[in-house]
Design a protein around this motif. Sequence first.
Motif, short mmCIF file in Angstrom:
data_model
loop_
_atom_site.label_atom_id
_atom_site.label_comp_id
_atom_site.label_asym_id
_atom_site.label_seq_id
_atom_site.Cartn_x
_atom_site.Cartn_y
_atom_site.Cartn_z
N GLY A 117 -13.68 -8.74 -115.96
CA GLY A 117 -14.77 -9.01 -115.09
C GLY A 117 -15.00 -8.13 -114.31
O GLY A 117 -15.38 -9.29 -112.91
N GLY A 118 -13.49 -8.01 -113.49
CA GLY A 118 -14.30 -7.56 -111.94
C GLY A 118 -15.43 -6.13 -111.27
O GLY A 118 -15.20 -6.10 -112.57
N GLY A 119 -14.77 -6.81 -110.48
CA GLY A 119 -16.19 -5.22 -109.73
C GLY A 119 -16.25 -5.20 -108.80
O GLY A 119 -16.33 -6.62 -108.06
N LEU A 120 -17.71 -4.58 -108.77
CA LEU A 120 -18.05 -4.27 -106.93
C LEU A 120 -19.67 -5.56 -107.04
O LEU A 120 -20.40 -5.46 -107.95
CB LEU A 120 -18.34 -3.52 -106.67
N VAL A 121 -19.19 -6.41 -105.91
CA VAL A 121 -20.49 -7.25 -105.96
C VAL A 121 -21.41 -7.17 -104.19
O VAL A 121 -19.67 -7.07 -103.79
CB VAL A 121 -20.49 -8.31 -106.84
N GLY A 168 -1.61 -11.67 -116.46
CA GLY A 168 -2.01 -11.16 -116.61
C GLY A 168 -2.11 -9.96 -115.74
O GLY A 168 -1.57 -9.63 -114.78
N GLN A 169 -2.51 -8.86 -116.32
CA GLN A 169 -2.49 -7.72 -115.21
C GLN A 169 -3.72 -7.58 -114.42
O GLN A 169 -2.96 -6.40 -113.39
CB GLN A 169 -2.83 -6.11 -116.19
N GLY A 170 -4.26 -8.69 -114.08
CA GLY A 170 -5.13 -8.60 -112.87
C GLY A 170 -6.44 -7.16 -112.58
O GLY A 170 -6.53 -6.32 -113.74
N THR A 171 -6.94 -7.88 -112.53
CA THR A 171 -8.74 -6.96 -112.05
C THR A 171 -9.15 -7.63 -110.94
O THR A 171 -8.84 -8.52 -110.35
CB THR A 171 -9.95 -8.19 -113.09
N GLN A 172 -10.01 -5.89 -110.18
CA GLN A 172 -10.01 -6.22 -108.68
C GLN A 172 -11.48 -6.34 -108.56
O GLN A 172 -12.34 -6.68 -109.57
CB GLN A 172 -9.69 -4.56 -108.78
N VAL A 173 -11.32 -8.00 -107.64
CA VAL A 173 -12.83 -8.49 -107.20
C VAL A 173 -13.13 -7.87 -105.88
O VAL A 173 -12.51 -7.95 -104.80
CB VAL A 173 -13.15 -9.59 -107.16
N THR A 174 -14.29 -6.76 -105.32
CA THR A 174 -14.97 -6.21 -104.34
C THR A 174 -16.21 -6.49 -104.02
O THR A 174 -16.91 -6.20 -104.55
CB THR A 174 -14.85 -4.34 -104.05
N VAL A 175 -15.76 -8.10 -102.56
CA VAL A 175 -16.63 -8.10 -102.53
C VAL A 175 -17.65 -7.76 -101.20
O VAL A 175 -17.15 -8.18 -99.83
CB VAL A 175 -17.43 -9.74 -101.62
N GLY A 220 -22.65 -13.36 -101.83
CA GLY A 220 -23.62 -14.24 -101.83
C GLY A 220 -23.75 -14.06 -104.01
O GLY A 220 -24.66 -14.81 -103.88
N GLY A 221 -23.40 -12.60 -104.18
CA GLY A 221 -23.88 -12.72 -105.67
C GLY A 221 -22.52 -13.51 -105.97
O GLY A 221 -21.66 -13.91 -105.40
N SER A 222 -22.42 -13.25 -107.53
CA SER A 222 -21.92 -14.03 -108.44
C SER A 222 -20.96 -12.81 -109.32
O SER A 222 -21.46 -11.88 -110.35
CB SER A 222 -22.62 -14.37 -109.28
N LEU A 223 -20.23 -13.04 -109.72
CA LEU A 223 -19.01 -12.34 -111.43
C LEU A 223 -18.80 -13.47 -111.92
O LEU A 223 -18.00 -14.81 -111.61
CB LEU A 223 -17.46 -11.32 -110.37
#
Length: 122
Positions: A6-10, A113-120, A13-16
């Motif tokens: 579920g990680g990603g680039l946002v 878990g293996q980790g998921t990248q979140v970039t804001v 002010g956004g949501s994930l």
Amino acid sequence: QLQASGGGLVQAGGSLRLSCAASGRTFGLYVMGWFRQPPGKDRDFVAVVTSGGTSADYADSVKGRFTVSRDNAKNTVYLQMNSLKPEDTAVYYCAARRGYGDLHNENQYNYWGQGTQVTVSS
């Protein structure tokens, strides 16, 4: 075994919403935590939910913005992240432990878990 996604680039002010799916038939016995590791920094506690999902706790930095929940029927824990800030950028990990104690202490979690990248972005 834990699988985070579920990680990603946002934009700020956004949501994930992060998900962490667990294998096995004893998911409902485990306390589930979320931790994060910003670039070049140590891994820190973010949120935790009790085995039955009735109680949760959060790091001060995410209180009021993040919500942790779980669906024991689906063997999944979630982290809803709203009003994201650039300082939330990190690799996010889910973790599981039996029993209680210092739920903020990563050393007391047995499975990761293996980790998921979140970039804001700002």
